[in-house]
Write a protein that holds these residues in place. Sequence first.
Motif, PDB file in Angstrom:
ATOM      1  N   GLN A  59       0.854  -1.186   0.000  1.00 54.99           N
ATOM      2  CA  GLN A  59       0.000   0.000   0.000  1.00 54.99           C
ATOM      3  C   GLN A  59       0.891   1.237   0.000  1.00 54.99           C
ATOM      4  OE1 GLN A  59      -3.328  -0.138   2.869  1.00 54.99           O
ATOM      5  NE2 GLN A  59      -2.751  -2.259   3.276  1.00 54.99           N
ATOM      6  N   ARG A  62      -2.322   5.033  -0.020  1.00 51.17           N
ATOM      7  CA  ARG A  62      -3.675   4.655   0.411  1.00 51.17           C
ATOM      8  C   ARG A  62      -3.546   3.788   1.662  1.00 51.17           C
ATOM      9  NH1 ARG A  62      -5.793  -1.055  -1.719  1.00 51.17           N
ATOM     10  NH2 ARG A  62      -3.773  -1.965  -2.248  1.00 51.17           N
ATOM     11  N   SER A  64      -5.833   0.465   3.385  1.00 47.30           N
ATOM     12  CA  SER A  64      -6.925  -0.459   3.115  1.00 47.30           C
ATOM     13  C   SER A  64      -7.270  -1.236   4.376  1.00 47.30           C
ATOM     14  CB  SER A  64      -6.534  -1.427   1.991  1.00 47.30           C
ATOM     15  OG  SER A  64      -7.631  -2.229   1.609  1.00 47.30           O
ATOM     16  N   TRP A  87     -12.822   7.878  -0.071  1.00 39.79           N
ATOM     17  CA  TRP A  87     -12.896   6.461   0.288  1.00 39.79           C
ATOM     18  C   TRP A  87     -13.789   5.706  -0.709  1.00 39.79           C
ATOM     19  CZ3 TRP A  87     -17.750   4.461   1.495  1.00 39.79           C
ATOM     20  CH2 TRP A  87     -18.748   5.402   1.774  1.00 39.79           C
ATOM     21  N   TYR A  94     -13.978  -4.494   1.864  1.00 41.39           N
ATOM     22  CA  TYR A  94     -12.774  -3.686   1.703  1.00 41.39           C
ATOM     23  C   TYR A  94     -13.111  -2.193   1.750  1.00 41.39           C
ATOM     24  CZ  TYR A  94     -10.955  -8.104  -0.136  1.00 41.39           C
ATOM     25  OH  TYR A  94     -10.598  -9.410  -0.293  1.00 41.39           O
ATOM     26  N   ASP A  96     -11.171   1.252   1.246  1.00 40.84           N
ATOM     27  CA  ASP A  96      -9.925   1.882   0.825  1.00 40.84           C
ATOM     28  C   ASP A  96     -10.010   3.375   1.082  1.00 40.84           C
ATOM     29  OD1 ASP A  96      -8.156  -0.175  -0.482  1.00 40.84           O
ATOM     30  OD2 ASP A  96     -10.014  -0.542  -1.607  1.00 40.84           O
ATOM     31  N   ASN A 130     -14.772  -1.045  -6.624  1.00 43.45           N
ATOM     32  CA  ASN A 130     -13.736  -0.010  -6.621  1.00 43.45           C
ATOM     33  C   ASN A 130     -13.183   0.264  -8.022  1.00 43.45           C
ATOM     34  OD1 ASN A 130     -11.618  -1.826  -7.208  1.00 43.45           O
ATOM     35  ND2 ASN A 130     -11.002  -2.015  -5.061  1.00 43.45           N
TER      36      ASN A 130
END
Length: 628
Positions: A59, A62, A64, A87, A94, A96, A130
């Motif tokens: 990552q 970001r 997660s 977000w 999930y 993010d 996403n």
Amino acid sequence: MPRPRWIIADVGASVLDGLDHTPVEPLQSGLRAGWPGSDRVRAELRRFPVLRYQNGVPQDGRCSFFVRPEDLTLDITRAVEALGCGWVYSADRYLDVMPKGASKGSALSALARKQGWPMTTVLVAGDSRNDLSMFRIGAHGVAVGNSEAALVAALEGRESVRLPREPGAAGVLRALLDLGWVETAAPLVIGYHRPPVHRTPEGHWREPSSPNGILPTLRSLFSAGLDATWVTAAVVPEGERHSRVDGHGTEIPLSFLPLRPEQWRAYFHRACKEVLWPILMSQPDRLRFNPAAWRQYRTVNARFAERIANEAGPGGTVWLHDYNLWLVPGFLHRTRPDLRVGLFHHTPFPPPDVLAALPTAKEVRASLGLLDWAGFHTGTFAGNFRSFLQDEPRRPRIGVHPLGVDRDAIEAMARDRAPGVRRDDECRLVLSIERLDYTKAPVEKAEAIALLLERRPELRGRFRFRLVCAPPEPGITAYDATLRELRKRVAEVNDAWGRDGWLPIDYRPRPLSFSEVVDHYLAADVLWVASLQDGMNLTAKEFVAAQAAVGLSGVLVLSRHAGAAEELGKAAVLTDPCSPDDLADRLAQALDLTPAERHSRLTDLAARLGHRHPTLWAAEIIAAIRRP
């Protein structure tokens, strides 16, 4: 797997050069503007114990977290927004947290602007919510078959988005193929001049009416998952073009070879029907050789070979059909010697002395000798082919594979249609269903009816001969004389023998749908097949299947010169259409059979017919062509 040239990662917060994995700047910095950093984000959200950080997942730019849908509260999303972040939540687990301006869609838009890619040339693919931002930037899109339900729901109704059944990479490939952005080399290429659908004058696509024959058989192969491309001809007016995907709705990979109407007329109407067809039917006196038409036949065959060569993969297999492509093997041998090429003859193949009447026999022989495999319905035709090539330095392997019918489909339709079919027990129905062609002996049958009535006047009013004779393709003149003579003889016989509303010949010059054909099979007491020459004749087999399905006992009068006679043998009443006396006598024999004799013969015919599906026939041929 191919190495990616550019990489968008971290749900759109990172954009990397695929060659060295370095950030693409200043693009990436712009996406991350205002990002407070991972440490601060994790610290601020630590007060929410329902959030579990995804350890072990790279990552950068970001954060997660795992979180259940019911635990994702307004307090959590407000805390994220208070950090100046955005977000996205996906797959019901999930969360993010990203820079406010970052997303896969914004990253791709920025990269496309930098590279100068029009969005009409971009395809985005996703399977998770996403990925949704990518579908909002004006590109083509594909949500693959195993996509998250929330993504599919958000994309329903968008014309630019494809929703294939295939999951993962297969779904992406399907979209690329649909867009025409990928050219694939097929392991098997089928060459047949007729497509599985034809265009009406109004521009619509229409399927053939019968479920039997080469077109429906090939269609069923593709429906069963055959990995192949079908190269075929399409007659198109000036200014119109056909490509592999052309709105025909067959889901078959068709590669159309566009031909102008004048090219088609010279190739098919003149060269095929006026030069080759009389030879194949052992009637060389009907041959009308036209050098210009033959040059067009050669040109069309060369173009077919070029298209097939472009479609076929290295060491691929080519399955050609019929005399219309006789010169293709020679052209392919010169340009693609790596291919294995087979040709199946659905027509008769005449003896060498008949073929000698063809002015271009040497050219044809040289091309056919370069085949790897040649197939026929009967051993007789295979033997004639072998003799024709006996002096060639290279000769193909030869196979005998008689084509059958889809008996299950015919039986199901017969059982469905039988309750609505009316039969006349007082006046027996003798039936012929065929296209207009002198080789089907329509005039000879009309004359045999007159001869039968002269010899057996007591049969007057006790039977009717129904001749369903579909006209040929508009523009074919090879059968004009046959049509004129047929009309004349039908009128003469009906005038001489008709009485009290009864006519001996019921002539119907129109095509029928297959359901109508089955209705006629069920209404008939006798099917009369009197071909002067015939590669197989599937009508005879269809009749047997339909009658047997519903317990009827119709009689099959079958020409000795039809390929079906080698299979069905003496269970049929065999006739010689070259003899007027025999035609009349054998029809009389069929009408005189007792119910027990009729039942016995049809039971024997049904047993000989068997239940072997045409797709097995095709699979055997493909394997034979590929065999070393």
